[in-house]
Design a protein around this motif. Sequence first.
Motif, PDB file in Angstrom:
ATOM      1  N   ILE A  72     -24.573  92.687 -16.000  1.00 35.74           N
ATOM      2  CA  ILE A  72     -26.124  92.522 -15.735  1.00 35.74           C
ATOM      3  C   ILE A  72     -26.798  92.821 -14.669  1.00 35.74           C
ATOM      4  O   ILE A  72     -27.661  93.316 -14.469  1.00 35.74           O
ATOM      5  CB  ILE A  72     -26.908  90.737 -16.102  1.00 35.74           C
ATOM      6  N   GLU A  73     -26.412  92.460 -13.398  1.00 36.93           N
ATOM      7  CA  GLU A  73     -27.518  92.512 -12.407  1.00 36.93           C
ATOM      8  C   GLU A  73     -27.326  93.943 -11.802  1.00 36.93           C
ATOM      9  O   GLU A  73     -28.682  94.384 -11.560  1.00 36.93           O
ATOM     10  CB  GLU A  73     -26.589  92.034 -11.328  1.00 36.93           C
ATOM     11  N   GLY A  74     -25.680  95.173 -11.949  1.00 43.95           N
ATOM     12  CA  GLY A  74     -26.337  96.523 -12.461  1.00 43.95           C
ATOM     13  C   GLY A  74     -27.742  97.006 -12.626  1.00 43.95           C
ATOM     14  O   GLY A  74     -27.876  98.127 -12.426  1.00 43.95           O
ATOM     15  N   SER A  75     -27.821  96.068 -14.208  1.00 49.14           N
ATOM     16  CA  SER A  75     -28.392  97.051 -15.464  1.00 49.14           C
ATOM     17  C   SER A  75     -29.638  96.363 -15.056  1.00 49.14           C
ATOM     18  O   SER A  75     -30.837  97.269 -15.035  1.00 49.14           O
ATOM     19  CB  SER A  75     -27.876  96.690 -16.651  1.00 49.14           C
ATOM     20  N   ASP A  76     -29.756  95.467 -14.323  1.00 51.25           N
ATOM     21  CA  ASP A  76     -30.996  95.449 -14.059  1.00 51.25           C
ATOM     22  C   ASP A  76     -31.740  96.271 -12.648  1.00 51.25           C
ATOM     23  O   ASP A  76     -33.269  96.713 -12.481  1.00 51.25           O
ATOM     24  CB  ASP A  76     -31.130  93.832 -13.665  1.00 51.25           C
ATOM     25  N   LEU A  77     -30.688  96.181 -11.550  1.00 52.63           N
ATOM     26  CA  LEU A  77     -31.720  96.986 -10.824  1.00 52.63           C
ATOM     27  C   LEU A  77     -31.395  98.743 -11.276  1.00 52.63           C
ATOM     28  O   LEU A  77     -32.304  98.890 -10.274  1.00 52.63           O
ATOM     29  CB  LEU A  77     -29.716  97.245  -9.301  1.00 52.63           C
ATOM     30  N   GLU A  78     -30.648  99.135 -12.443  1.00 52.59           N
ATOM     31  CA  GLU A  78     -31.105 100.229 -12.502  1.00 52.59           C
ATOM     32  C   GLU A  78     -32.405 100.202 -12.992  1.00 52.59           C
ATOM     33  O   GLU A  78     -33.231 101.274 -13.380  1.00 52.59           O
ATOM     34  CB  GLU A  78     -29.870 100.392 -13.056  1.00 52.59           C
ATOM     35  N   LYS A  79     -32.585  99.293 -13.724  1.00 52.25           N
ATOM     36  CA  LYS A  79     -34.003  99.428 -14.638  1.00 52.25           C
ATOM     37  C   LYS A  79     -34.597  99.573 -13.322  1.00 52.25           C
ATOM     38  O   LYS A  79     -36.387 100.407 -13.531  1.00 52.25           O
ATOM     39  CB  LYS A  79     -34.203  98.066 -15.096  1.00 52.25           C
ATOM     40  N   ARG A  80     -34.905  98.442 -12.496  1.00 49.84           N
ATOM     41  CA  ARG A  80     -36.016  98.627 -11.549  1.00 49.84           C
ATOM     42  C   ARG A  80     -36.026  99.921 -10.723  1.00 49.84           C
ATOM     43  O   ARG A  80     -37.542 100.277 -10.362  1.00 49.84           O
ATOM     44  CB  ARG A  80     -35.561  97.514 -10.316  1.00 49.84           C
ATOM     45  N   VAL A  81     -35.511 100.778 -10.142  1.00 47.05           N
ATOM     46  CA  VAL A  81     -34.722 101.490  -9.893  1.00 47.05           C
ATOM     47  C   VAL A  81     -35.835 102.729 -10.002  1.00 47.05           C
ATOM     48  O   VAL A  81     -36.153 103.668 -10.062  1.00 47.05           O
ATOM     49  CB  VAL A  81     -33.499 102.216  -9.064  1.00 47.05           C
ATOM     50  N   GLU A  82     -35.668 102.983 -11.831  1.00 41.96           N
ATOM     51  CA  GLU A  82     -35.734 104.040 -12.983  1.00 41.96           C
ATOM     52  C   GLU A  82     -37.660 103.785 -12.584  1.00 41.96           C
ATOM     53  O   GLU A  82     -38.107 104.199 -12.533  1.00 41.96           O
ATOM     54  CB  GLU A  82     -35.639 103.872 -14.063  1.00 41.96           C
TER      55      GLU A  82
END
Length: 88
Positions: A72-82
């Motif tokens: 979940i953390e990785g997915s949230d970070l990925e969305k923020r970077v995008e």
Amino acid sequence: MANEYPVEIDGTTGEVEPIPPQRGQRYRCKLDTLQDVRREMAKVYREARSEVINPATASKLVWCLQAVGKVIEGSDLEKRVEALEAKQ
């Protein structure tokens, strides 16, 4: 929508938590957010402390929940970077 399992109300937080099903029954819990994962970890801890589940089983479940939390953390970070890259 009615809960299909009996529930337990946490005396401190007032949160409603389903009582775990008996062996052979299916149990579903929502694990969409870190808050959901935290809540489930706390439930597993309380069940182990009150000897509802074996501590070894609780340890394995918490390990799995930690893995879900990291995803979940990785997915949230990925969305923020995008989102940041889209602004540039």
